[in-house]
Design an enzyme around this catalytic site. Structure first.
Site, PDB file in Angstrom:
ATOM      1  N   LYS A  11       0.968  -1.091   0.125  1.00 52.57           N
ATOM      2  CA  LYS A  11      -0.077  -0.123   0.441  1.00 52.57           C
ATOM      3  C   LYS A  11       0.766   1.009   0.206  1.00 52.57           C
ATOM      4  CE  LYS A  11      -4.369  -2.457   1.886  1.00 52.57           C
ATOM      5  NZ  LYS A  11      -5.134  -2.423   3.126  1.00 52.57           N
ATOM      6  N   TYR A  51     -12.336  -3.231  -4.067  1.00 44.81           N
ATOM      7  CA  TYR A  51     -12.822  -3.048  -3.056  1.00 44.81           C
ATOM      8  C   TYR A  51     -14.660  -2.870  -2.877  1.00 44.81           C
ATOM      9  CZ  TYR A  51      -8.280  -1.897  -0.421  1.00 44.81           C
ATOM     10  OH  TYR A  51      -7.120  -2.519  -0.167  1.00 44.81           O
ATOM     11  N   ASN A 114      -2.537  -0.192   6.647  1.00 41.65           N
ATOM     12  CA  ASN A 114      -2.150  -1.243   7.366  1.00 41.65           C
ATOM     13  C   ASN A 114      -0.831  -1.658   6.859  1.00 41.65           C
ATOM     14  OD1 ASN A 114      -3.897  -2.123   5.138  1.00 41.65           O
ATOM     15  ND2 ASN A 114      -5.131  -3.725   7.022  1.00 41.65           N
ATOM     16  N   HIS A 117      -2.532  -5.426   1.516  1.00 42.64           N
ATOM     17  CA  HIS A 117      -3.311  -6.427   1.098  1.00 42.64           C
ATOM     18  C   HIS A 117      -2.911  -7.481   1.094  1.00 42.64           C
ATOM     19  CE1 HIS A 117      -7.582  -7.437   0.068  1.00 42.64           C
ATOM     20  NE2 HIS A 117      -6.953  -7.435  -1.224  1.00 42.64           N
ATOM     21  N   GLU A 128      -9.360 -11.053  -7.858  1.00 42.15           N
ATOM     22  CA  GLU A 128      -8.366 -10.146  -7.322  1.00 42.15           C
ATOM     23  C   GLU A 128      -7.141 -10.136  -8.888  1.00 42.15           C
ATOM     24  OE1 GLU A 128      -9.525  -9.548  -2.917  1.00 42.15           O
ATOM     25  OE2 GLU A 128      -7.502  -9.899  -3.781  1.00 42.15           O
TER      26      GLU A 128
HETATM   27  P1  CMP Z   1      -7.688  -4.276   3.174  1.00 37.85           P
HETATM   28  O1  CMP Z   1      -6.741  -6.113   3.566  1.00 37.85           O
HETATM   29  O2  CMP Z   1      -6.692  -3.797   1.949  1.00 37.85           O
HETATM   30  O3  CMP Z   1      -9.110  -4.955   3.173  1.00 37.85           O
HETATM   31  C1  CMP Z   1      -9.587  -3.836   3.310  1.00 37.85           C
HETATM   32  C2  CMP Z   1      -9.473  -2.745   3.811  1.00 37.85           C
HETATM   33  O4  CMP Z   1     -10.616  -1.943   4.660  1.00 37.85           O
HETATM   34  C3  CMP Z   1      -8.560  -3.239   5.078  1.00 37.85           C
HETATM   35  O5  CMP Z   1      -7.351  -3.644   4.742  1.00 37.85           O
HETATM   36  C4  CMP Z   1      -8.175  -2.050   5.961  1.00 37.85           C
HETATM   37  O6  CMP Z   1      -6.808  -1.417   5.742  1.00 37.85           O
HETATM   38  C5  CMP Z   1      -8.783  -1.379   5.773  1.00 37.85           C
HETATM   39  N1  CMP Z   1     -10.250  -0.749   6.443  1.00 37.85           N
HETATM   40  C6  CMP Z   1     -10.662  -1.952   8.093  1.00 37.85           C
HETATM   41  N2  CMP Z   1     -11.140  -1.490   8.586  1.00 37.85           N
HETATM   42  C7  CMP Z   1     -10.916  -0.195   8.901  1.00 37.85           C
HETATM   43  C8  CMP Z   1     -11.205   0.867   9.675  1.00 37.85           C
HETATM   44  N3  CMP Z   1     -12.168   0.811  10.538  1.00 37.85           N
HETATM   45  N4  CMP Z   1     -11.200   2.129   9.298  1.00 37.85           N
HETATM   46  C9  CMP Z   1     -10.787   2.310   8.291  1.00 37.85           C
HETATM   47  N5  CMP Z   1      -9.852   1.540   7.295  1.00 37.85           N
HETATM   48  C10 CMP Z   1     -10.667   0.171   7.409  1.00 37.85           C
END
Ligand code: CMP
Length: 141
Positions: A11, A51, A114, A117, A128
């Site tokens: 990311k 998403y 984070n 993904h 995906e």
């Molecule tokens: P990802 O695996 O990319 O899939 C969906 C993403 O939504 C997840 O990782 C997080 O980065 C994001 N996400 C999930 N919960 C929250 C939240 N409460 N606030 C902001 N982002 C979120």
């Protein structure tokens, strides 16, 4: 178990921290191979399509805004049990809850930012991967 493919994104926060190398090292140390890779800035439309399952979530706008804010590294990873293995290497979605040594613990900044993904199932991986890669862009080895 046969070789499996999964989809991975490094990311924008991790790309801007210059930790593409250490993240790929984690995959390689755990016997996952990079089978395809592209460094791109996602368009809003493509990111919203990717998403789509989170469209109704309160954080959807923030998620799309962050994921389109800078370059991301899109990858296909291959190896034994790749979907589950990748999820273990990444750690919990929220870096604060991720186990020591996982990518999200090491490089994640928050639940939204984070670092990586990874597909949550083989079915998601197939969807995906086909959103971002043609069959002839993926190495089979
Ligand atoms: P990802 O695996 O990319 O899939 C969906 C993403 O939504 C997840 O990782 C997080 O980065 C994001 N996400 C999930 N919960 C929250 C939240 N409460 N606030 C902001 N982002 C979120």
């Amino acid at each position: 178990m046969a070789t499996q493919q999964t989809f991975s994104i490094i990311k924008p926060n991790a790309v801007s921290k210059n930790v593409i190398g250490p993240i790929i090292q984690k995959f390689e140390e755990n016997s996952l191979k990079v089978a395809a890779a592209k460094l791109v800035v996602l368009s809003k439309a493509k990111c919203e399509e990717f998403y789509a399952e989170h469209k109704e979530r309160p954080f959807f706008g923030e998620l799309v805004s962050f994921m389109t804010s800078g370059p991301v590294l899109l990858m296909v990873l291959s190896g034994e049990n790749a979907v589950l293995k990748n999820r273990e290497i990444m750690g919990a979605t929220n870096p604060a809850e991720a186990a020591e040594g996982t990518i999200r613990k090491l490089f994640g900044d928050s639940v939204g930012e984070n670092a990586v993904h990874g597909s949550d199932s083989e079915e998601s991986a197939n969807r995906e991967i086909s959103l971002f890669f043609e069959k002839n862009e993926i190495v089979n080895s």
